[in-house]
Design an enzyme around this catalytic site. Structure first.
Site, short mmCIF file in Angstrom:
data_model
loop_
_atom_site.label_atom_id
_atom_site.label_comp_id
_atom_site.label_asym_id
_atom_site.label_seq_id
_atom_site.Cartn_x
_atom_site.Cartn_y
_atom_site.Cartn_z
CG HIS A 59 -1.90 -1.08 1.25
ND1 HIS A 59 -3.02 -1.02 2.05
CD2 HIS A 59 -1.97 -2.26 0.60
CE1 HIS A 59 -3.75 -2.11 1.87
NE2 HIS A 59 -3.12 -2.88 0.99
CD GLU A 61 -1.75 4.64 3.07
OE1 GLU A 61 -2.87 5.16 3.19
OE2 GLU A 61 -1.53 3.68 2.31
CB CYS A 89 -6.51 0.09 5.10
SG CYS A 89 -4.89 -0.69 4.88
CB CYS A 92 -1.81 1.93 5.99
SG CYS A 92 -1.73 1.21 4.33
#
Length: 161
Positions: A59, A61, A89, A92
């Site tokens: 992801h 992040e 999310c 993250c």
């Protein structure tokens, strides 16, 4: 305690994260971008690379955190700020906690992501404890369960984290 960034800096870094996300889409990636600004003021970028790398943990992040930690030669990003184009999310957020990121700012929320087809509401429900059936996690104690931890305790050269 971490001094909050100015409103101008927050907007500037969120705009950068949004531009990274839009650029990721143009490059065939997911619509997420992030920056980790470390305590020394350096900005480290990340975009969603899940489909590109076949890595469900890539992801934006997490990629930005990995980039910042690598560039800093330190897994502890205390004093850093994470800026994300969208609400992080649970994965993250956990990565930011493990990295000791001091503060998180995001632009779009999880509902905007869901409207675009990125609905992680079930994950939030799982971590809230309301949907344990999604993935049962069960402890199975075996006699050697503590061996790795004992090795850790006995290692005088360990790096605490």
């Amino acid at each position: 305690m971490l001094t909050p960034p100015s409103a101008r800096d927050i907007n500037r870094f969120l705009d950068q994260a949004i531009q990274l996300a839009a650029g990721s889409v143009a490059d065939g990636g997911g619509p997420f971008g992030a920056l980790v600004v470390t305590a020394d003021g350096r900005a480290h970028e990340g975009v969603n690379r899940v489909t590109r790398d076949n890595d469900p943990t890539a992801h934006a992040e997490v990629v930005a955190i990995r980039t910042a930690a690598s560039a800093s030669a330190n897994f502890d990003l205390s004093g850093a700020v994470l800026y994300a184009s969208c609400e992080p999310c649970p994965l993250c957020l956990a990565a930011a906690l493990w990295a000791r990121v001091g503060r998180v700012y995001f632009a779009a929320d999880r509902h905007a992501a869901a409207a675009a087809g990125f609905d992680d509401a079930l994950f939030y429900e799982y971590f809230d404890g309301t949907r344990p059936e999604l993935m049962p996690v069960l402890q199975t104690a075996v006699p050697a369960s503590d061996v790795p931890f004992q090795a850790w305790r006995d290692n005088p050269d360990r790096t605490e984290y």
